[in-house]
Design an enzyme around this catalytic site. Structure first.
Site, PDB file in Angstrom:
ATOM      1  N   ILE A 145       2.644   7.128  -1.206  1.00 42.51           N
ATOM      2  CA  ILE A 145       3.808   8.017  -1.347  1.00 42.51           C
ATOM      3  C   ILE A 145       3.851   8.622  -2.745  1.00 42.51           C
ATOM      4  O   ILE A 145       4.073   9.826  -2.908  1.00 42.51           O
ATOM      5  CB  ILE A 145       5.112   7.263  -1.021  1.00 42.51           C
TER       6      ILE A 145
ATOM      7  N   VAL B  25       0.840  -1.202   0.000  1.00 51.49           N
ATOM      8  CA  VAL B  25       0.000   0.000   0.000  1.00 51.49           C
ATOM      9  C   VAL B  25       0.876   1.254   0.000  1.00 51.49           C
ATOM     10  O   VAL B  25       0.554   2.256  -0.646  1.00 51.49           O
ATOM     11  CB  VAL B  25      -0.956   0.009   1.225  1.00 51.49           C
ATOM     12  N   CYS B  26       2.003   1.180   0.707  1.00 55.57           N
ATOM     13  CA  CYS B  26       2.865   2.360   0.897  1.00 55.57           C
ATOM     14  C   CYS B  26       3.249   3.072  -0.405  1.00 55.57           C
ATOM     15  O   CYS B  26       3.133   4.300  -0.475  1.00 55.57           O
ATOM     16  CB  CYS B  26       4.116   1.989   1.687  1.00 55.57           C
ATOM     17  N   PRO B  27       3.700   2.345  -1.447  1.00 61.93           N
ATOM     18  CA  PRO B  27       4.092   3.093  -2.644  1.00 61.93           C
ATOM     19  C   PRO B  27       2.925   3.833  -3.288  1.00 61.93           C
ATOM     20  O   PRO B  27       3.109   4.912  -3.853  1.00 61.93           O
ATOM     21  CB  PRO B  27       4.665   2.023  -3.576  1.00 61.93           C
TER      22      PRO B  27
END
EC number: 1.11.1.24
Length: 199
Positions: free
Chosen positions: A56, A51-53
């Site tokens: 960001i 999920v993080c990319p």
């Protein structure tokens, strides 16, 4: 989750840490560097995850919109700055970030995550905390998501615009307010002007 020192209406906890800057260089930055600007400071669990990319990259792609509002977006995780750089240098199609328009801070000792109350101590990673800090260094908004769900850049942008509007005009913003929409005068009599227009 740690309790932390981050409290709405109070000074945001200060930090100084090494970041990977948009030019790919390492630089020590602090919250004090952004005095006089709004700051959107968000934590994410780990580099090279799923999920993080998406979050960001979404914030990075819209960094210019925040910049036009005199607002700096900063991301942070417990990974080293070397790990951040490796992730930035990994192509998007391979789960990397690609070039960034925002700094990514390294918090390997977890002190910043702890100060902001987002440390998931049993795993040593951060929950998805997002903090809006105003141009005087006061914390105006906190959201903390559990790990599986990402955040909305649109909503973050709307909140920055709403706080800036109230700072400037002294009126308050109703639910779902967007720039150009009606606001409410915070007065028993004058607020009726807004409510009289509602269906």
């Amino acid at each position: 989750m740690s309790s932390g020192n981050a409290k709405i209406g109070h000074r945001a906890p200060q930090f100084k840490a090494t970041a990977v800057m948009p030019d790919g260089q390492f630089k020590d930055i602090s919250l004090a560097d952004y005095k006089g600007k709004y700051v959107v400071f968000f934590f994410y669990p780990l580099d090279f995850t799923f999920v993080c990319p998406t979050e960001i990259i979404a914030f990075s792609d819209r960094a210019e919109e925040f910049k036009k509002l005199n607002c700096q977006v900063i991301g942070a995780s417990v990974d080293s700055h070397f790990c951040h750089l490796a992730w930035i240098n990994t192509p998007k199609k391979q789960g990397g970030l690609g070039p960034m328009n925002i700094p990514l801070i390294s918090d390997p000792k977890r002190t910043i995550a702890q100060d902001y109350g987002v440390l998931k101590a049993d795993e040593g990673i951060s929950f998805r905390g997002l903090f809006i800090i105003d141009d005087k260094g006061i914390l105006r908004q906190i959201t903390i998501n559990d790990l599986p769900v990402g955040r909305s850049v649109d909503e973050t942008l709307r909140l920055v615009q709403a706080f800036q509007f109230t700072d400037k005009h002294g009126e308050v913003c109703p639910a779902g307010w967007k720039p150009g929409s009606d606001t409410i005068k915070p007065d028993v009599q004058k607020s009726k002007e807004y409510f009289s227009k509602q269906k």
